[in-house]
Scaffold this active site. Structure first.
Site, PDB file in Angstrom:
ATOM      1  N   SER A 176      -2.798  -3.373   5.302  1.00 18.76           N
ATOM      2  CA  SER A 176      -2.116  -2.260   6.723  1.00 18.76           C
ATOM      3  C   SER A 176      -0.672  -3.185   7.572  1.00 18.76           C
ATOM      4  O   SER A 176      -1.033  -3.972   7.738  1.00 18.76           O
ATOM      5  CB  SER A 176      -3.071  -2.667   8.635  1.00 18.76           C
ATOM      6  OG  SER A 176      -3.211  -1.806   8.861  1.00 18.76           O
ATOM      7  N   ARG A 201      -0.776  -3.084  10.528  1.00 15.87           N
ATOM      8  CA  ARG A 201      -1.230  -3.713  11.945  1.00 15.87           C
ATOM      9  C   ARG A 201      -1.511  -5.042  11.280  1.00 15.87           C
ATOM     10  O   ARG A 201      -1.840  -6.288  12.344  1.00 15.87           O
ATOM     11  CB  ARG A 201      -2.724  -2.627  12.698  1.00 15.87           C
ATOM     12  CG  ARG A 201      -1.856  -1.325  12.942  1.00 15.87           C
ATOM     13  CD  ARG A 201      -3.225  -1.169  13.882  1.00 15.87           C
ATOM     14  NE  ARG A 201      -2.795   0.390  14.573  1.00 15.87           N
ATOM     15  CZ  ARG A 201      -2.845   1.193  14.209  1.00 15.87           C
ATOM     16  NH1 ARG A 201      -3.247   1.585  13.289  1.00 15.87           N
ATOM     17  NH2 ARG A 201      -2.444   2.412  15.639  1.00 15.87           N
ATOM     18  N   GLY A 232      -3.231   7.420   0.543  1.00 18.36           N
ATOM     19  CA  GLY A 232      -4.091   6.281   1.243  1.00 18.36           C
ATOM     20  C   GLY A 232      -6.002   6.717   1.018  1.00 18.36           C
ATOM     21  O   GLY A 232      -5.784   7.175   2.218  1.00 18.36           O
ATOM     22  N   GLN A 233      -6.609   6.166   0.108  1.00 17.33           N
ATOM     23  CA  GLN A 233      -7.905   5.956   0.490  1.00 17.33           C
ATOM     24  C   GLN A 233      -8.611   4.730   1.449  1.00 17.33           C
ATOM     25  O   GLN A 233      -9.228   5.363   2.433  1.00 17.33           O
ATOM     26  CB  GLN A 233      -8.528   5.637  -0.677  1.00 17.33           C
ATOM     27  CG  GLN A 233     -10.057   5.476  -0.577  1.00 17.33           C
ATOM     28  CD  GLN A 233     -11.385   4.969  -1.015  1.00 17.33           C
ATOM     29  OE1 GLN A 233     -10.505   4.595  -2.932  1.00 17.33           O
ATOM     30  NE2 GLN A 233     -12.343   4.040  -0.663  1.00 17.33           N
ATOM     31  N   GLN A 235      -0.780  10.503  17.875  1.00 12.31           N
ATOM     32  CA  GLN A 235      -1.873  10.823  17.386  1.00 12.31           C
ATOM     33  C   GLN A 235      -2.666   9.570  17.762  1.00 12.31           C
ATOM     34  O   GLN A 235      -3.411   8.614  17.494  1.00 12.31           O
ATOM     35  CB  GLN A 235      -1.704  10.333  15.634  1.00 12.31           C
ATOM     36  CG  GLN A 235      -1.700   8.964  15.433  1.00 12.31           C
ATOM     37  CD  GLN A 235      -0.843   9.403  13.587  1.00 12.31           C
ATOM     38  OE1 GLN A 235      -0.280   9.910  13.081  1.00 12.31           O
ATOM     39  NE2 GLN A 235      -1.321   8.626  12.854  1.00 12.31           N
ATOM     40  N   GLY A 279       0.819  -1.089   0.320  1.00  9.98           N
ATOM     41  CA  GLY A 279       0.254  -0.055  -0.197  1.00  9.98           C
ATOM     42  C   GLY A 279       1.044   1.390   0.128  1.00  9.98           C
ATOM     43  O   GLY A 279       0.541   2.431  -0.715  1.00  9.98           O
ATOM     44  N   HIS A 280       2.134   1.392   1.019  1.00 14.15           N
ATOM     45  CA  HIS A 280       3.010   2.158   0.939  1.00 14.15           C
ATOM     46  C   HIS A 280       3.402   2.604  -0.123  1.00 14.15           C
ATOM     47  O   HIS A 280       3.896   3.494  -0.591  1.00 14.15           O
ATOM     48  CB  HIS A 280       3.896   2.418   1.742  1.00 14.15           C
ATOM     49  CG  HIS A 280       3.093   2.436   3.430  1.00 14.15           C
ATOM     50  ND1 HIS A 280       3.154   1.141   4.645  1.00 14.15           N
ATOM     51  CD2 HIS A 280       2.289   3.311   3.874  1.00 14.15           C
ATOM     52  CE1 HIS A 280       1.980   1.454   5.686  1.00 14.15           C
ATOM     53  NE2 HIS A 280       1.845   2.771   5.784  1.00 14.15           N
ATOM     54  N   ASP A 302      -7.268   4.957   4.419  1.00 14.62           N
ATOM     55  CA  ASP A 302      -7.348   5.778   5.631  1.00 14.62           C
ATOM     56  C   ASP A 302      -8.212   7.334   5.286  1.00 14.62           C
ATOM     57  O   ASP A 302      -7.797   8.017   5.431  1.00 14.62           O
ATOM     58  CB  ASP A 302      -5.870   6.656   6.030  1.00 14.62           C
ATOM     59  CG  ASP A 302      -6.115   5.704   6.751  1.00 14.62           C
ATOM     60  OD1 ASP A 302      -5.566   5.052   8.068  1.00 14.62           O
ATOM     61  OD2 ASP A 302      -4.543   5.106   6.455  1.00 14.62           O
TER      62      ASP A 302
END
Ligand code: AMP
Length: 296
Positions: free
Chosen positions: A185, A187, A147-148, A61, A36-37, A150
């Site tokens: 992700s 995570r 990114g969409q 955050q 993704g990154h 988030d």
């Protein structure tokens, strides 16, 4: 690819690049990079002369009971992924470089920060806005790619950039998914293989809602129920929220009108891992309304 750790050096490098007419595209991340990154970095490569990414796990955050300490970190791995995706500079400041003793300023974005993630994670978007503003001032990019994945964050950043006049174009890149549909992700590394498989239900639930919209469903509660029912078909899931909202404002009217762009948003736990995902849809034109209007 060069790794830069100080804000002053980052500003000096960017300043020199801009002085010779180079455009800069920037990808802020918290590291533990995945495809993704890499997708955001590749998109940046197409948009500007120079690509700068940052890796910074931003403490402001995270809530007090969240995963700041155990958030995965691996700079060596990140450097390889960033470089092979086409990154030229990796900005990697320490927490004390970003928030030295005596630091005491903040940024508050109203409206879009007050619902969903903002409600579930109080203070989260204050931290996001603050760190992104600081990173923008360090990197001084012409373009920044987010990114969409988030989705709500993209609205917060766009609003901050507009409200505070950052001379930066914000580009949103699509969510990169695993073969199962699970959104990539950092995570996901917390999930065991069974949880990982089950978690793909989030994507399938979002797809079902999109399908319902294309077949004419436009009532918010019906759409939410479609998503909830599908999510509840797997074991272990703990749903944090499901929402269907207007894509621009996150308002949640009872029903949506033809032509309106909407977003489905999900947050759910598998074990202690909290995942978020979303999908966009447009309410189709109502053929009866069209006939009626044309008949006038
Ligand atoms: P993070 O490191 O999770 O803070 O994310 C950094 C940037 O990568 C944010 O703009 C995210 O929206 C984006 N991002 C994270 N996961 C994905 C994904 N699966 N597809 C596309 N972009 C992503």
């Amino acid at each position: 690819m060069q790794i830069i750790k100080s804000i002053e050096e980052m500003q000096s490098v960017s300043g020199k690049l801009k002085a010779i007419g180079k455009t800069i595209s920037f990808v802020p991340t918290m590291g533990y990079l995945h495809e993704g990154h890499a997708g955001l970095i590749k998109r940046s490569r197409e948009l500007a002369d120079v690509v700068i990414a940052s890796v910074f796990v931003n403490p402001t955050q995270f809530g007090p009971n969240e995963d700041f300490d155990k958030y995965p970190r691996d700079l060596e791995r990140d450097s390889k992924i960033a470089e092979s995706a086409g990154c030229d500079y990796l900005f990697h400041p320490t927490v004390s470089e970003m928030y030295p003793r005596g630091f005491g300023s903040g940024i508050i974005v109203s409206g879009v920060t007050e619902v969903l993630e903002g409600e579930k994670r109080p203070g989260h978007f204050d931290g996001v806005a603050l760190v992104v503003a600081k990173l923008f001032n360090a990197v001084m990019p012409d373009i920044a790619v987010f990114g969409q994945k988030d989705y709500q964050q993209t609205l917060v950043i766009k609003k901050m950039v507009r409200d505070l006049n950052f001379p930066i174009k914000i580009v949103i890149a699509p969510t990169v998914r695993e073969a199962t549909g699970l959104a990539m992700s950092s995570r996901n590394s917390y999930l065991d293989p069974t949880q990982r498989e089950r978690a793909s239900i989030i994507f399938h639930a979002l797809e079902e809602a999109r399908k319902a919209v294309s077949k004419g469903t436009h009532e918010r509660k019906v759409l939410n129920a479609i998503i909830l029912n599908k999510l509840r078909s797997v074991q272990e899931i703990k749903i944090d929220y499901v929402a269907t909202a207007l894509a621009e404002t996150l308002e949640q009217p009872d029903s949506f009108l033809p032509g309106e762009k909407i977003v489905f948003l999900v947050a759910a736990f598998f074990g202690r891992t909290r995942l978020i995902d979303n999908a966009l849809a447009t309410i189709p034109d109502d053929p009866n309304v069209k006939k009626f209007v044309e008949g006038i």
